[in-house]
Write a protein that holds these residues in place. Sequence first.
Motif, PDB file in Angstrom:
ATOM      1  N   ARG A   1       0.824  -1.211   0.000  1.00 49.16           N
ATOM      2  CA  ARG A   1       0.000   0.000   0.000  1.00 49.16           C
ATOM      3  C   ARG A   1       0.856   1.259   0.000  1.00 49.16           C
ATOM      4  NH1 ARG A   1      -2.965  -3.402   3.438  1.00 49.16           N
ATOM      5  NH2 ARG A   1      -1.895  -2.584   5.274  1.00 49.16           N
ATOM      6  N   ARG A   2       1.911   1.273   0.792  1.00 50.61           N
ATOM      7  CA  ARG A   2       2.758   2.459   0.891  1.00 50.61           C
ATOM      8  C   ARG A   2       3.490   2.729  -0.421  1.00 50.61           C
ATOM      9  NH1 ARG A   2       0.767   5.720   4.610  1.00 50.61           N
ATOM     10  NH2 ARG A   2       2.007   5.845   6.494  1.00 50.61           N
ATOM     11  N   ILE A   3       3.965   1.679  -1.062  1.00 49.08           N
ATOM     12  CA  ILE A   3       4.667   1.861  -2.334  1.00 49.08           C
ATOM     13  C   ILE A   3       3.716   2.429  -3.383  1.00 49.08           C
ATOM     14  CG2 ILE A   3       5.739   0.658  -4.276  1.00 49.08           C
ATOM     15  CD1 ILE A   3       7.056  -1.212  -2.254  1.00 49.08           C
ATOM     16  N   LYS A   4       2.533   1.878  -3.474  1.00 50.02           N
ATOM     17  CA  LYS A   4       1.561   2.357  -4.461  1.00 50.02           C
ATOM     18  C   LYS A   4       1.176   3.809  -4.197  1.00 50.02           C
ATOM     19  CE  LYS A   4      -0.543  -2.049  -5.814  1.00 50.02           C
ATOM     20  NZ  LYS A   4      -1.778  -2.888  -5.785  1.00 50.02           N
ATOM     21  N   ARG A   5       0.975   4.152  -2.924  1.00 53.62           N
ATOM     22  CA  ARG A   5       0.611   5.533  -2.609  1.00 53.62           C
ATOM     23  C   ARG A   5       1.745   6.484  -2.970  1.00 53.62           C
ATOM     24  NH1 ARG A   5      -1.625   8.061   3.148  1.00 53.62           N
ATOM     25  NH2 ARG A   5      -1.807  10.198   2.377  1.00 53.62           N
ATOM     26  N   LEU A   6       2.958   6.085  -2.642  1.00 57.77           N
ATOM     27  CA  LEU A   6       4.105   6.956  -2.901  1.00 57.77           C
ATOM     28  C   LEU A   6       4.352   7.148  -4.387  1.00 57.77           C
ATOM     29  CD1 LEU A   6       6.496   8.342  -1.206  1.00 57.77           C
ATOM     30  CD2 LEU A   6       7.865   6.432  -2.051  1.00 57.77           C
ATOM     31  N   MET A   7       4.234   6.080  -5.164  1.00 60.72           N
ATOM     32  CA  MET A   7       4.688   6.082  -6.551  1.00 60.72           C
ATOM     33  C   MET A   7       3.618   6.456  -7.574  1.00 60.72           C
ATOM     34  SD  MET A   7       7.963   5.229  -6.492  1.00 60.72           S
ATOM     35  CE  MET A   7       8.325   4.561  -8.125  1.00 60.72           C
ATOM     36  N   VAL A   8       2.375   6.058  -7.326  1.00 53.42           N
ATOM     37  CA  VAL A   8       1.381   6.212  -8.401  1.00 53.42           C
ATOM     38  C   VAL A   8       0.057   6.843  -7.992  1.00 53.42           C
ATOM     39  CG1 VAL A   8       2.334   4.322  -9.772  1.00 53.42           C
ATOM     40  CG2 VAL A   8       0.593   3.827  -8.070  1.00 53.42           C
ATOM     41  N   ASP A   9      -0.361   6.684  -6.739  1.00 55.38           N
ATOM     42  CA  ASP A   9      -1.698   7.145  -6.352  1.00 55.38           C
ATOM     43  C   ASP A   9      -1.805   8.664  -6.353  1.00 55.38           C
ATOM     44  OD1 ASP A   9      -2.296   4.531  -6.037  1.00 55.38           O
ATOM     45  OD2 ASP A   9      -2.586   4.585  -3.857  1.00 55.38           O
ATOM     46  N   MET A  10      -3.017   9.146  -6.571  1.00 57.35           N
ATOM     47  CA  MET A  10      -3.269  10.581  -6.509  1.00 57.35           C
ATOM     48  C   MET A  10      -2.946  11.134  -5.127  1.00 57.35           C
ATOM     49  SD  MET A  10      -4.231  11.737  -9.434  1.00 57.35           S
ATOM     50  CE  MET A  10      -5.005  13.283  -8.976  1.00 57.35           C
ATOM     51  N   LYS A  11      -3.137  10.323  -4.064  1.00 54.03           N
ATOM     52  CA  LYS A  11      -2.862  10.774  -2.706  1.00 54.03           C
ATOM     53  C   LYS A  11      -1.396  11.103  -2.491  1.00 54.03           C
ATOM     54  CE  LYS A  11      -6.718   8.311  -0.517  1.00 54.03           C
ATOM     55  NZ  LYS A  11      -7.112   7.273   0.464  1.00 54.03           N
ATOM     56  N   GLY A  12      -0.545  10.481  -3.288  1.00 50.82           N
ATOM     57  CA  GLY A  12       0.881  10.738  -3.155  1.00 50.82           C
ATOM     58  C   GLY A  12       1.392  11.850  -4.047  1.00 50.82           C
ATOM     59  N   MET A  13       0.510  12.432  -4.854  1.00 50.51           N
ATOM     60  CA  MET A  13       0.941  13.457  -5.799  1.00 50.51           C
ATOM     61  C   MET A  13       1.546  14.668  -5.097  1.00 50.51           C
ATOM     62  SD  MET A  13      -1.213  15.297  -8.878  1.00 50.51           S
ATOM     63  CE  MET A  13      -1.484  13.714  -9.675  1.00 50.51           C
ATOM     64  N   ALA A  14       0.948  15.083  -3.980  1.00 51.73           N
ATOM     65  CA  ALA A  14       1.463  16.246  -3.243  1.00 51.73           C
ATOM     66  C   ALA A  14       2.859  15.963  -2.695  1.00 51.73           C
ATOM     67  CB  ALA A  14       0.510  16.615  -2.110  1.00 51.73           C
ATOM     68  N   ILE A  15       3.082  14.741  -2.248  1.00 51.25           N
ATOM     69  CA  ILE A  15       4.396  14.358  -1.741  1.00 51.25           C
ATOM     70  C   ILE A  15       5.431  14.434  -2.853  1.00 51.25           C
ATOM     71  CG2 ILE A  15       5.746  12.417  -0.820  1.00 51.25           C
ATOM     72  CD1 ILE A  15       3.218  11.524   0.656  1.00 51.25           C
ATOM     73  N   ARG A  16       5.083  13.909  -4.003  1.00 48.74           N
ATOM     74  CA  ARG A  16       6.018  13.920  -5.137  1.00 48.74           C
ATOM     75  C   ARG A  16       6.301  15.351  -5.596  1.00 48.74           C
ATOM     76  NH1 ARG A  16       2.509   9.532  -6.287  1.00 48.74           N
ATOM     77  NH2 ARG A  16       1.389  10.630  -7.934  1.00 48.74           N
ATOM     78  N   LYS A  17       5.287  16.201  -5.566  1.00 46.76           N
ATOM     79  CA  LYS A  17       5.482  17.599  -5.975  1.00 46.76           C
ATOM     80  C   LYS A  17       6.396  18.326  -4.992  1.00 46.76           C
ATOM     81  CE  LYS A  17       3.122  21.926  -7.094  1.00 46.76           C
ATOM     82  NZ  LYS A  17       4.071  22.716  -6.271  1.00 46.76           N
ATOM     83  N   ARG A  18       6.177  18.117  -3.684  1.00 50.49           N
ATOM     84  CA  ARG A  18       7.028  18.782  -2.695  1.00 50.49           C
ATOM     85  C   ARG A  18       8.479  18.326  -2.817  1.00 50.49           C
ATOM     86  NH1 ARG A  18       2.286  18.562   0.611  1.00 50.49           N
ATOM     87  NH2 ARG A  18       2.831  16.471   1.349  1.00 50.49           N
ATOM     88  N   ALA A  19       8.683  17.064  -3.136  1.00 53.29           N
ATOM     89  CA  ALA A  19      10.043  16.568  -3.317  1.00 53.29           C
ATOM     90  C   ALA A  19      10.730  17.288  -4.473  1.00 53.29           C
ATOM     91  CB  ALA A  19      10.026  15.056  -3.560  1.00 53.29           C
ATOM     92  N   MET A  20      10.007  17.506  -5.561  1.00 54.97           N
ATOM     93  CA  MET A  20      10.580  18.225  -6.695  1.00 54.97           C
ATOM     94  C   MET A  20      10.815  19.696  -6.352  1.00 54.97           C
ATOM     95  SD  MET A  20      11.296  16.163  -9.048  1.00 54.97           S
ATOM     96  CE  MET A  20      11.747  17.435 -10.243  1.00 54.97           C
ATOM     97  N   ASP A  21       9.950  20.284  -5.545  1.00 55.80           N
ATOM     98  CA  ASP A  21      10.139  21.667  -5.123  1.00 55.80           C
ATOM     99  C   ASP A  21      11.416  21.810  -4.288  1.00 55.80           C
ATOM    100  OD1 ASP A  21       7.844  22.472  -6.413  1.00 55.80           O
ATOM    101  OD2 ASP A  21       6.587  22.426  -4.619  1.00 55.80           O
TER     102      ASP A  21
END
Length: 299
Positions: free
Chosen positions: A248-268
């Motif tokens: 569940r954690r891998i899917k949320r981090l890598m692909v789910d919409m719920k993880g999109m904010a996390i991925r965006k902050r990492a790029m910021d």
Amino acid sequence: MMKVTDFIFKIESPELQALQLQRFRSLLSHNSTEVMVEVRATFTNAVISSSSIIVNSMKFLEQEALSRVKKFIPAPIFTLGPLHKLAPRIRDSLLTKEDKCISWLNKKAPESIIYVSFGSLASIDKEELIEAAWGLASSERPFLWVVRPGMVRSSEWIELLPNGFQESVGQRACIVQWAPQKEVLAHAAVGGFWSHCGWNSSMESICEGLPMLCKPFFGDQLLNTSYICNVWKIGLELHELQRGNVERRIKRLMVDMKGMAIRKRAMDLKKDVALCLMKDDSTSCFLNDLTNYLSFSSV
């Protein structure tokens, strides 16, 4: 001698509250051996008595904490990170790296891979290895996994992986004894990092804009995880090595919409690091300040 817990003072700022320092203090004191208490006290007093302190960090990452620490330490603090960007040719591992994983990454789609490494010291037991393996398999994400010889207690290498695991993942997985981590994290195919959250690994991941799955084991890894998940909000903590939780954690981090904010902050944060490394920005300024300080001190 000053105790390490003397640095955990009244918390007033939202940033320091997010670090959960009271929880960290209880973890430090839980089952602490006399030797570890002495080591922490010796380290703390060495820091306090230093004439100057160089920190592998960036001011924008820990500005509030640094301002508080300066109230306890009279010596100037120079944030000269990220050191691996300033001195990229320095050997960063005692273990032999396997470059074959780079050619494997070259064949993968952008940001599709989760890179998994627990560092050079952490160890897990056979049951945890099995749970991690099936969690990775069930996530259906391609992965590069560093399994050190001896990482699993009483093991040579990967002989304790569950039956049928390697057949089930096939070419979706690349398992190596060690990897050129900085090169891996900078590779276009890598989209996330499952880490033990040692400070060097955390800094390297931040510099490449990667979201993190955090499974700390001991020491500063616990506090680093609080920074990653609660302050910078670029990661998810993995509390238990249980296959369903891993999936569940891998899917949320890598692909789910719920993880999109996390991925965006990492790029910021990656963009902020780039600004920090520019001429006349904070790292260069601190480097000049350190040079001037050393020149003045030697007179």
